[in-house]
Design a protein around this motif. Sequence first.
Motif, mmCIF file in Angstrom:
data_model
loop_
_atom_site.group_PDB
_atom_site.id
_atom_site.type_symbol
_atom_site.label_atom_id
_atom_site.label_comp_id
_atom_site.label_asym_id
_atom_site.label_seq_id
_atom_site.Cartn_x
_atom_site.Cartn_y
_atom_site.Cartn_z
ATOM 1 N N SER A 136 49.315 41.403 47.707
ATOM 2 C CA SER A 136 48.633 41.705 46.409
ATOM 3 C C SER A 136 47.562 40.578 45.785
ATOM 4 O O SER A 136 46.389 41.044 45.756
ATOM 5 C CB SER A 136 49.651 41.946 44.965
ATOM 6 O OG SER A 136 49.060 42.032 43.963
ATOM 7 N N ARG A 137 48.075 39.318 46.130
ATOM 8 C CA ARG A 137 47.025 38.471 45.673
ATOM 9 C C ARG A 137 46.026 38.205 46.823
ATOM 10 O O ARG A 137 44.715 37.748 46.495
ATOM 11 C CB ARG A 137 47.598 37.146 45.606
ATOM 12 C CG ARG A 137 48.474 37.022 44.283
ATOM 13 C CD ARG A 137 49.275 35.778 44.179
ATOM 14 N NE ARG A 137 50.087 35.553 42.937
ATOM 15 C CZ ARG A 137 49.636 35.222 41.799
ATOM 16 N NH1 ARG A 137 48.392 35.007 41.659
ATOM 17 N NH2 ARG A 137 50.553 35.276 40.608
ATOM 18 N N ALA A 138 45.849 38.778 47.979
ATOM 19 C CA ALA A 138 44.929 38.858 48.887
ATOM 20 C C ALA A 138 44.078 39.849 48.540
ATOM 21 O O ALA A 138 42.993 39.928 49.398
ATOM 22 C CB ALA A 138 45.288 38.824 50.321
ATOM 23 N N THR A 139 44.358 40.869 47.764
ATOM 24 C CA THR A 139 43.396 42.053 47.706
ATOM 25 C C THR A 139 42.101 41.659 47.278
ATOM 26 O O THR A 139 41.094 42.184 47.988
ATOM 27 C CB THR A 139 44.233 42.881 46.620
ATOM 28 O OG1 THR A 139 45.339 43.395 47.340
ATOM 29 C CG2 THR A 139 43.450 44.463 46.537
ATOM 30 N N PRO A 140 41.749 40.938 46.194
ATOM 31 C CA PRO A 140 40.539 40.970 45.874
ATOM 32 C C PRO A 140 39.782 39.829 46.734
ATOM 33 O O PRO A 140 38.325 40.131 46.995
ATOM 34 C CB PRO A 140 40.436 40.164 44.388
ATOM 35 C CG PRO A 140 41.966 39.164 44.235
ATOM 36 C CD PRO A 140 42.560 40.427 45.067
ATOM 37 N N GLY A 330 36.786 43.194 41.631
ATOM 38 C CA GLY A 330 36.728 42.545 40.345
ATOM 39 C C GLY A 330 37.698 43.274 39.570
ATOM 40 O O GLY A 330 38.293 42.845 38.630
ATOM 41 N N ALA A 331 37.524 44.593 39.693
ATOM 42 C CA ALA A 331 38.514 45.496 38.644
ATOM 43 C C ALA A 331 39.877 45.160 38.972
ATOM 44 O O ALA A 331 40.900 45.409 38.159
ATOM 45 C CB ALA A 331 38.295 47.030 39.241
ATOM 46 N N TYR A 332 40.269 44.828 40.142
ATOM 47 C CA TYR A 332 41.970 44.300 40.403
ATOM 48 C C TYR A 332 42.150 43.292 39.461
ATOM 49 O O TYR A 332 43.394 43.321 38.904
ATOM 50 C CB TYR A 332 41.762 43.607 41.849
ATOM 51 C CG TYR A 332 42.996 43.077 42.175
ATOM 52 C CD1 TYR A 332 44.270 43.903 42.558
ATOM 53 C CD2 TYR A 332 43.253 41.770 41.943
ATOM 54 C CE1 TYR A 332 45.340 43.058 42.719
ATOM 55 C CE2 TYR A 332 44.556 41.003 42.088
ATOM 56 C CZ TYR A 332 45.665 41.807 42.509
ATOM 57 O OH TYR A 332 46.925 41.060 42.731
ATOM 58 N N PHE A 333 41.286 42.217 38.907
ATOM 59 C CA PHE A 333 41.907 41.475 38.082
ATOM 60 C C PHE A 333 42.223 42.041 36.721
ATOM 61 O O PHE A 333 43.287 41.660 36.016
ATOM 62 C CB PHE A 333 40.645 40.263 37.829
ATOM 63 C CG PHE A 333 40.217 39.452 38.956
ATOM 64 C CD1 PHE A 333 41.195 38.575 39.509
ATOM 65 C CD2 PHE A 333 39.281 39.945 39.927
ATOM 66 C CE1 PHE A 333 40.960 37.834 40.645
ATOM 67 C CE2 PHE A 333 38.836 39.001 40.980
ATOM 68 C CZ PHE A 333 39.840 38.090 41.317
#
Length: 428
Positions: A136-140, A330-333
Amino acid sequence: MSTATDTHTVAAPSLAEQRLRRRNRNFGIFSVLCVAVMGLVFARTPRGETATFILNDARAGQLFELPNLRVSVVPVVLVLAGAVLAIAVRQFTAGFGRRSVLVVGVVAVLFVVAFLSWAAAGGQLNLVGLLRATVSRATPIALGALAGVLCERAGVINIAIEGQFLAGAFAAAVFASLATSPWVGLAGGIAAGVVVALMLAGLSIRFKADQIVVGVVLIVLVTGMTSFLTTQLLVPNPQLNSPTRFPTVTVPFLSDLPLIGPVFFRHSVLVFTMLAAVLVLQYALFQTRWGLRLRSVGEHPKAADTVGIKVLATRYKAVLLGGVAAGIGGAYFTLDATGSFSREMTGGRGFIALAAMLVGRYSPVGAFGAALIFGFAEALAVSLQLLRVPVPSEVLLTAPYVVTIFVVAGLIGRLRAPAADGQPYEKE
């Protein structure tokens, strides 16, 4: 009577050989340091006799449950330290040649396993949750790295990923709050990323400005604008900063597989989008005519122009497509990770995405692998706080950036960028 002496001249080592020797020496020193830490810290100061690793996801059902893994801390650490020591001895004596990078990756994995055993001693560590958080944290980071790959493969340096992240996060929060729909927020985040990409393309491609300077200026511009708008718009109107987040999606059957299912097949739409984008771009860049044209523009634009490829148009499209990827990142955040926008919330992950692109050697799959390393560092820092490891929390929060420095300094080595990367093209 004269005597002839045979002279034997020894050729000086080439530059490549010198670099290889220096890398072997540095990797050997790194291995020795790992052994020292494992032996002097992890083995001598155990926090408990055994460590338990949870291999099941308690939040959802599985086809069958795996037994928890219990290990004796000191024996495991000593065995792993011995393996690393053997690798270090081989590294100093004969070396591993061009496999040194792979070997140092093995050393890092062994060190991490020893560290996790020490950290979880006397307690429990949810390994499934740690690995799921890693993806999950690797996504952006992966999405930002894809934006960099697209741009630089076409010959445009994209330093502005951090600015695209901030713009995408801000727009996604506002639009999702107004429409009470995460999909509308995602569209807003993509649009914001594309707008920044359009400014990058216009200044770099059309006006031929220095691309590194342009990227830095765009980061400063977007950071200032989002900080100002947050203070003047979002703080007085909290209803504009309460976006609806994407729910967790489970893939039928695959999500029920033990260990693998929760890690890869229970995420939000944005994570699945990232995984699909990595595979699609890897194939498109290296197996399709479109990818060949894009890469030719970044390698030899004049030759590409002579065979009818529109160099400037191709670069524009690549930069804008990179803006789409960065906008989703960016939208992920705001639509996945936190659920609201705050000033400079991306925390420099745009620069980490650049590092992932370099470590991945301008390849989507390679960039994704590097993003997993940085994502693991972030997830591990959170898990260690829950385990109450005797390390200050401020130090734990620096883990992703420390890992970035070590990975970039130790794993990149000599990197061949696209030949025309950063060079404006003028049609003759």
